[in-house]
Scaffold this active site. Structure first.
Site, short mmCIF file in Angstrom:
data_model
loop_
_atom_site.label_atom_id
_atom_site.label_comp_id
_atom_site.label_asym_id
_atom_site.label_seq_id
_atom_site.Cartn_x
_atom_site.Cartn_y
_atom_site.Cartn_z
N PRO A 25 27.88 -31.50 40.62
CA PRO A 25 26.88 -31.87 39.60
C PRO A 25 27.41 -32.98 38.71
O PRO A 25 28.56 -32.94 38.25
CB PRO A 25 26.70 -30.57 38.82
CG PRO A 25 27.95 -29.80 39.05
CD PRO A 25 28.44 -30.16 40.41
N THR A 27 25.91 -35.63 35.51
CA THR A 27 24.86 -36.11 34.62
C THR A 27 24.66 -37.60 34.82
O THR A 27 25.62 -38.38 34.81
CB THR A 27 25.22 -35.80 33.16
OG1 THR A 27 25.23 -34.39 32.98
CG2 THR A 27 24.23 -36.43 32.20
N GLN A 100 21.63 -26.91 38.93
CA GLN A 100 22.61 -26.43 37.95
C GLN A 100 21.92 -26.25 36.60
O GLN A 100 21.37 -27.20 36.04
CB GLN A 100 23.78 -27.39 37.79
CG GLN A 100 24.88 -26.76 36.93
CD GLN A 100 25.96 -27.73 36.49
OE1 GLN A 100 25.68 -28.64 35.72
NE2 GLN A 100 27.17 -27.54 36.98
N HIS A 177 26.11 -23.16 34.74
CA HIS A 177 27.20 -24.03 34.30
C HIS A 177 28.04 -23.27 33.27
O HIS A 177 27.68 -23.20 32.10
CB HIS A 177 26.62 -25.31 33.70
CG HIS A 177 27.61 -26.43 33.61
ND1 HIS A 177 28.95 -26.27 33.84
CD2 HIS A 177 27.44 -27.75 33.31
CE1 HIS A 177 29.57 -27.44 33.69
NE2 HIS A 177 28.67 -28.35 33.37
N TYR A 182 30.15 -26.32 27.97
CA TYR A 182 28.78 -25.89 27.69
C TYR A 182 28.74 -24.40 27.33
O TYR A 182 29.77 -23.76 27.18
CB TYR A 182 27.86 -26.28 28.85
CG TYR A 182 27.77 -27.78 28.95
CD1 TYR A 182 26.95 -28.50 28.09
CD2 TYR A 182 28.57 -28.49 29.84
CE1 TYR A 182 26.89 -29.88 28.13
CE2 TYR A 182 28.53 -29.89 29.89
CZ TYR A 182 27.69 -30.57 29.03
OH TYR A 182 27.66 -31.95 29.06
N GLY A 291 39.27 -32.64 41.45
CA GLY A 291 39.31 -33.96 40.84
C GLY A 291 39.03 -33.98 39.35
O GLY A 291 39.07 -35.05 38.73
N GLY A 317 32.61 -35.56 43.42
CA GLY A 317 31.75 -36.15 42.41
C GLY A 317 31.66 -37.65 42.54
O GLY A 317 30.71 -38.19 43.11
N ARG A 318 32.66 -38.36 42.03
CA ARG A 318 32.62 -39.82 42.01
C ARG A 318 32.42 -40.43 43.39
O ARG A 318 31.72 -41.44 43.54
CB ARG A 318 33.89 -40.35 41.35
CG ARG A 318 33.91 -40.20 39.84
CD ARG A 318 35.31 -40.26 39.26
NE ARG A 318 36.06 -39.02 39.50
CZ ARG A 318 37.30 -38.80 39.07
NH1 ARG A 318 37.93 -39.76 38.38
NH2 ARG A 318 37.90 -37.65 39.31
#
Length: 374
Positions: A25, A27, A100, A177, A182, A291, A317-318
């Site tokens: 996930p 943003t 998510q 999450h 959060y 990561g 992710g990246r």
């Protein structure tokens, strides 16, 4: 074509995953102002349908949990219709996708929330700033309200309602999450949970009470096989402090391990080796993210995780931001596109849906392939 454990199939509850590569996930701030995902969001996720599993960006379950402007929601009929376009596109492309659910808790600012109010968290402890506001400005977060017991009960109900909306929108499941600062993480951490009631650290089960309540309620509502959880023990992002994560997270897993959840999505930490400590205490599927706060995860990193038995799947992710066809690139040993960092959070397709797949890159000029070694 390369042979790698990352490309072997996996059975995740009712889902047959063609590989063990999970899209983490992330943003991206591409929702409309009311939190409805825009059509370009469907393009973005459908491009990445080759992942064994996609986990969406964090989605607020209600306005009470909105942490930022243009972060998507799953509260209204408009949200459900918008996400149905996304899930239909992913499924048409052969993919699988979980939503998510991300309640911001103390994270948020009145000028970045549709409700225009001060957010609430476990305790009245402000997060470090700055936060993005409507229109692109930034400001330090306010001191949050302390959640009442009624606020806590409402947060559980909000997660349940959003999970049901996710199923109505066509998602294959939901991930709660519990990481990265959060709401669930705020109840678990030392410096954000200073409560003296049954949800505080004064009782042995206090810190984990809210996470257990919300996971149990969501699993009861939509099915444990459709419910996952992300945790990042010891993650210092956004000012979180966890001096001794092990006892807290061991207690949490002891309470959740028998629920039959879809998976645990666990990030490792240099100070606390969460995978090594918690893997033996979790008997369901485990997704590893190695990561977080480190260099981007490579193919070899993922292979090492699977070879060690630390996890069943690995999230990226990246690498998925810039490489919509990441599994195919791993299979072919192909170079990876680099991330256009200047457009990570800007509106529109640039830095979002304009990354070339291998065939597109081969058809265009060499300069169009923003490539780097694996």
């Amino acid at each position: 074509m390369r042979t790698t454990p990352l490309l072997t199939p996996y059975r995740l509850g009712p889902l047959h995953l063609p590989n063990r590569i999970v899209m983490a996930p992330m943003t991206r701030f591409r929702a409309a102002e009311d939190g409805t995902p825009q059509p370009i969001v469907a393009d973005y996720y459908a491009q990445r349908a080759g992942a064994g599993l996609i986990i969406t960006e964090g989605i607020w379950p209600s306005r009470r949990g909105q942490s930022g402007w243009r972060i998507p929601g799953l509260q209204t009929p408009e949200h459900v219709r918008g996400w149905r376009v996304v899930t239909d596109a992913v499924h048409a492309a052969g993919g699988r996708i979980f939503a998510q659910l991300m309640h911001g808790g103390r994270i948020g600012h009145p000028l970045a929330r549709l409700s225009g109010d001060v957010p609430a968290g476990p305790s009245a402890v402000a997060a470090p700033g700055p936060l993005r506001l409507r229109g692109g400005a930034k400001a330090d977060p306010p001191t949050p309200r302390t959640m009442t017991r009624e606020d806590i009960r409402q947060a559980v109900l909000d997660h349940v309602a959003a999970a049901r909306n996710a199923v109505a929108a066509g998602f294959d499941g939901v991930e709660l999450h519990g990481a990265n600062s959060y709401l669930i993480h705020q109840f678990l951490a030392d410096n954000t949970n200073l409560r003296d009631d049954e949800y505080g650290p004064a009782t042995p089960a206090g810190r984990v009470r809210f996470p257990v309540e919300v996971l149990t309620a969501v699993a009861d509502a939509v099915g444990a096989e459709r419910t996952g959880l992300r945790l990042s023990p010891g993650n210092p992002q956004a000012g979180m402090v966890e001096n001794d994560p092990a006892p807290v997270y061991r207690s949490l897993l002891a309470a959740l391990d028998g629920l039959g959840l879809a998976y645990l999505h666990l990030t490792d930490n240099d100070r606390y080796p969460a995978l090594a400590d918690l893997r033996p205490r979790w008997h369901g599927p485990l997704i590893a993210n190695v990561g977080e706060n480190r260099a981007p995860t490579t193919r070899r990193d993922g292979e090492s995780v699977l070879a060690s038995g630390s996890a069943d799947l690995v999230s990226y992710g990246r690498a998925f931001i810039a490489n919509p066809d990441l599994p195919e690139r791993f299979a072919r040993g192909a170079p990876l596109n680099t991330v256009d960092r200047a457009h990570l959070y800007t509106p529109g397709p640039r830095g979002y849906t304009d990354y070339p797949a291998l065939e597109e890159a081969a058809a265009g000029p060499l300069s169009a392939l923003r490539a780097a070694p694996r």
